[in-house]
Design a protein around this motif. Sequence first.
Motif, short mmCIF file in Angstrom:
data_model
loop_
_atom_site.label_atom_id
_atom_site.label_comp_id
_atom_site.label_asym_id
_atom_site.label_seq_id
_atom_site.Cartn_x
_atom_site.Cartn_y
_atom_site.Cartn_z
N HIS A 74 33.91 -13.16 -5.05
CA HIS A 74 33.24 -14.23 -5.79
C HIS A 74 32.92 -15.34 -4.80
O HIS A 74 33.83 -15.89 -4.17
CB HIS A 74 34.15 -14.76 -6.90
CG HIS A 74 34.67 -13.69 -7.81
ND1 HIS A 74 35.96 -13.71 -8.33
CD2 HIS A 74 34.09 -12.55 -8.28
CE1 HIS A 74 36.13 -12.65 -9.10
NE2 HIS A 74 35.02 -11.92 -9.08
N HIS A 204 38.21 -5.27 -8.54
CA HIS A 204 36.94 -4.55 -8.48
C HIS A 204 36.53 -3.94 -9.83
O HIS A 204 35.38 -3.54 -9.98
CB HIS A 204 37.00 -3.46 -7.41
CG HIS A 204 37.00 -4.00 -6.01
ND1 HIS A 204 35.92 -4.64 -5.46
CD2 HIS A 204 37.98 -4.01 -5.05
CE1 HIS A 204 36.21 -5.01 -4.21
NE2 HIS A 204 37.45 -4.65 -3.95
N GLU A 205 37.46 -3.88 -10.77
CA GLU A 205 37.15 -3.32 -12.09
C GLU A 205 37.60 -4.28 -13.19
O GLU A 205 38.46 -3.95 -14.01
CB GLU A 205 37.81 -1.95 -12.26
CG GLU A 205 37.37 -0.92 -11.24
CD GLU A 205 38.03 0.43 -11.46
OE1 GLU A 205 38.14 0.85 -12.64
OE2 GLU A 205 38.44 1.04 -10.46
N ASP A 207 36.22 -5.35 -15.92
CA ASP A 207 35.97 -4.97 -17.31
C ASP A 207 37.10 -4.11 -17.87
O ASP A 207 37.48 -4.23 -19.04
CB ASP A 207 34.65 -4.20 -17.42
CG ASP A 207 33.44 -5.12 -17.27
OD1 ASP A 207 33.63 -6.34 -17.38
OD2 ASP A 207 32.34 -4.61 -17.04
N PHE A 210 40.74 -6.47 -17.19
CA PHE A 210 40.64 -7.92 -17.28
C PHE A 210 41.91 -8.56 -17.84
O PHE A 210 42.48 -9.47 -17.22
CB PHE A 210 39.43 -8.32 -18.14
CG PHE A 210 39.28 -9.80 -18.32
CD1 PHE A 210 38.82 -10.60 -17.28
CD2 PHE A 210 39.63 -10.41 -19.51
CE1 PHE A 210 38.70 -11.97 -17.43
CE2 PHE A 210 39.52 -11.77 -19.69
CZ PHE A 210 39.05 -12.56 -18.64
N GLU A 232 34.08 -16.06 -13.80
CA GLU A 232 33.22 -14.92 -13.48
C GLU A 232 33.04 -14.01 -14.69
O GLU A 232 31.95 -13.45 -14.90
CB GLU A 232 33.80 -14.13 -12.30
CG GLU A 232 33.82 -14.88 -10.98
CD GLU A 232 32.43 -15.27 -10.52
OE1 GLU A 232 31.49 -14.49 -10.72
OE2 GLU A 232 32.30 -16.37 -9.94
N GLN A 233 34.09 -13.87 -15.50
CA GLN A 233 33.96 -13.04 -16.70
C GLN A 233 32.98 -13.65 -17.69
O GLN A 233 32.24 -12.93 -18.37
CB GLN A 233 35.34 -12.88 -17.36
CG GLN A 233 35.37 -11.95 -18.56
CD GLN A 233 35.08 -10.50 -18.19
OE1 GLN A 233 35.11 -10.12 -17.03
NE2 GLN A 233 34.80 -9.69 -19.20
N LYS A 235 30.34 -15.20 -16.91
CA LYS A 235 29.00 -14.92 -16.41
C LYS A 235 28.58 -13.49 -16.77
O LYS A 235 27.41 -13.22 -17.03
CB LYS A 235 28.97 -15.11 -14.89
CG LYS A 235 29.03 -16.57 -14.47
CD LYS A 235 29.45 -16.75 -13.01
CE LYS A 235 28.51 -16.15 -12.02
NZ LYS A 235 28.91 -16.47 -10.62
N ILE A 236 29.56 -12.60 -16.81
CA ILE A 236 29.26 -11.19 -17.08
C ILE A 236 29.21 -10.90 -18.57
O ILE A 236 28.26 -10.30 -19.09
CB ILE A 236 30.33 -10.28 -16.42
CG1 ILE A 236 30.35 -10.48 -14.91
CG2 ILE A 236 30.09 -8.82 -16.77
CD1 ILE A 236 31.54 -9.85 -14.23
N SER A 237 30.27 -11.33 -19.27
CA SER A 237 30.41 -11.00 -20.70
C SER A 237 31.05 -12.18 -21.43
O SER A 237 32.25 -12.20 -21.66
CB SER A 237 31.27 -9.74 -20.84
OG SER A 237 31.42 -9.40 -22.19
N GLN A 269 23.57 -20.05 -16.40
CA GLN A 269 23.55 -18.62 -16.14
C GLN A 269 22.92 -17.85 -17.31
O GLN A 269 22.09 -16.98 -17.11
CB GLN A 269 24.97 -18.09 -15.90
CG GLN A 269 25.65 -18.66 -14.66
CD GLN A 269 25.13 -18.04 -13.38
OE1 GLN A 269 24.76 -16.86 -13.36
NE2 GLN A 269 25.08 -18.83 -12.32
N ARG A 270 23.36 -18.20 -18.52
CA ARG A 270 22.85 -17.50 -19.69
C ARG A 270 23.18 -18.32 -20.93
O ARG A 270 24.19 -19.01 -20.96
CB ARG A 270 23.45 -16.09 -19.82
CG ARG A 270 24.96 -16.07 -19.91
CD ARG A 270 25.52 -14.67 -19.79
NE ARG A 270 25.00 -13.78 -20.80
CZ ARG A 270 25.26 -12.47 -20.84
NH1 ARG A 270 26.02 -11.92 -19.92
NH2 ARG A 270 24.76 -11.71 -21.80
#
Length: 462
Positions: A74, A204-205, A207, A210, A232-233, A235-237, A269-270
């Motif tokens: 990150h 690295h994983e 999802d 977590f 960071e999570q 940003k992803i989900s 970001q979203r």
Amino acid sequence: MINHQFTILDAKSKSLKLRAERMANYVQAQILEAVSDDQELYYLFFYKGAFLTAKKTTKLRRHSFIERAFKQGHTYQAPHPFMNHLVTSNHSAKIINNKQLLRKLNQHFTKQEKAYILTFFESFISKKQLFNELKDMFYEDRRGGQLFSAYQIIRILKDFAPKHSFVKSLASDLIYKDFINMYQDREEALFQEDLIEAEKIMFHEPDRYFDQYVNQLTTENRTLEQSMLLYEQMKISPSKQVLNSLNQLLHQHFSDQESVDLLERLSRQRPFTPLHELLLRKYLDLKQIDRASLLLLQSNFELTTADMKQLHTSLNEMSPEELKIQPEALQNLLLKLFKQEPNSSDVLLNKCLICLLAQYELTDVHDWLEPLREVCGQLDVIQKFDRIYKMSEDLENMQPLGELYFEFKQWNQALDCFSMESELKPDEARPLKWLSKTYLEMGLKDESEAYQKMYVNLQKQA
């Protein structure tokens, strides 16, 4: 305030001023890239948020740990709250040499941690020297019958020198068959007994692992890394649960402004309505009404009654000079407020018009008012503005126009009107009286007194 300039101590205990450039968070390691006043490049190394040492360099070895950290980890560009937190929590950081570093690793870390940390420095210490150091640690464990500990060193060597024949032969040695299977199958024992390898997998994983990763960081009280993982999570989900956990950490360990900064970065970001709602509450608590109004303009969610009340209170406490809000955002905000409480709009709208008239042309303010007329068109303040708008080009109405400008605290426009009236009607005292009042409001006492004397003299002649 988020600052990307900081100071550490060099090897001679002298202050070294650095400017942060970027940062990587990667599997228990944090690496901060910084530049000195002399434009020399430094890398600062941290393990689980604690400072190890810093190294000056002109180039990095290809495929090094640093390169991998910035490519796979990150990364954050300065200035950034995470960098600020990392630096300020290590305020007594001092550069130590390689011998001192080894002594520090021997004293404060496990053998596996020492082996892993040493791989951070392959751009600054001979790879052969590092390899031999790790190999000696492996043989020491194997001679002592500590096969699992020895195999953990092999796993670190596989990342460090995967193509080395020595590493390849050890990694496939049947004596370690049970351990090999445990790692391949990712058995529960792996996550309990080899925390470095386990964290590589979880990092690295995210999802898949977590919740397990969050629990691990919480157990070890690694709040900065936990904050970065949650960030960071998001940003992803994004989810309410992750957002609430992140917000709790930010509240406990970061300043209000750092928290806002991080949430704003996420919001760019979203779109995520719960995040926007949280940001709004932060803005309201910090009385950052300008940011709150822009957020409301850009987002589509309903204000609660409590939000409305807090906005009303904050706006009423602000002076016209403090009300520096983008006009479209201010208009949108007032529409939301006035639709709920149109009868409480007069004083607030008056304040807003004072602010806008000081910055924009009459025509622009007139157009800005149009949507508000549908909600509160009968307000006295709107009728006063309309009189200004109609009389603005009428020389026969300079005196009443000036008095209206005076009421809206538009001193320069008021002066122009009263001066024009005085020129057109030199025998009238009233414009002189208002010129004196206006200059006094502007803090120009001498000018005010001069017009007051002219007013008195003209009154005596009448």
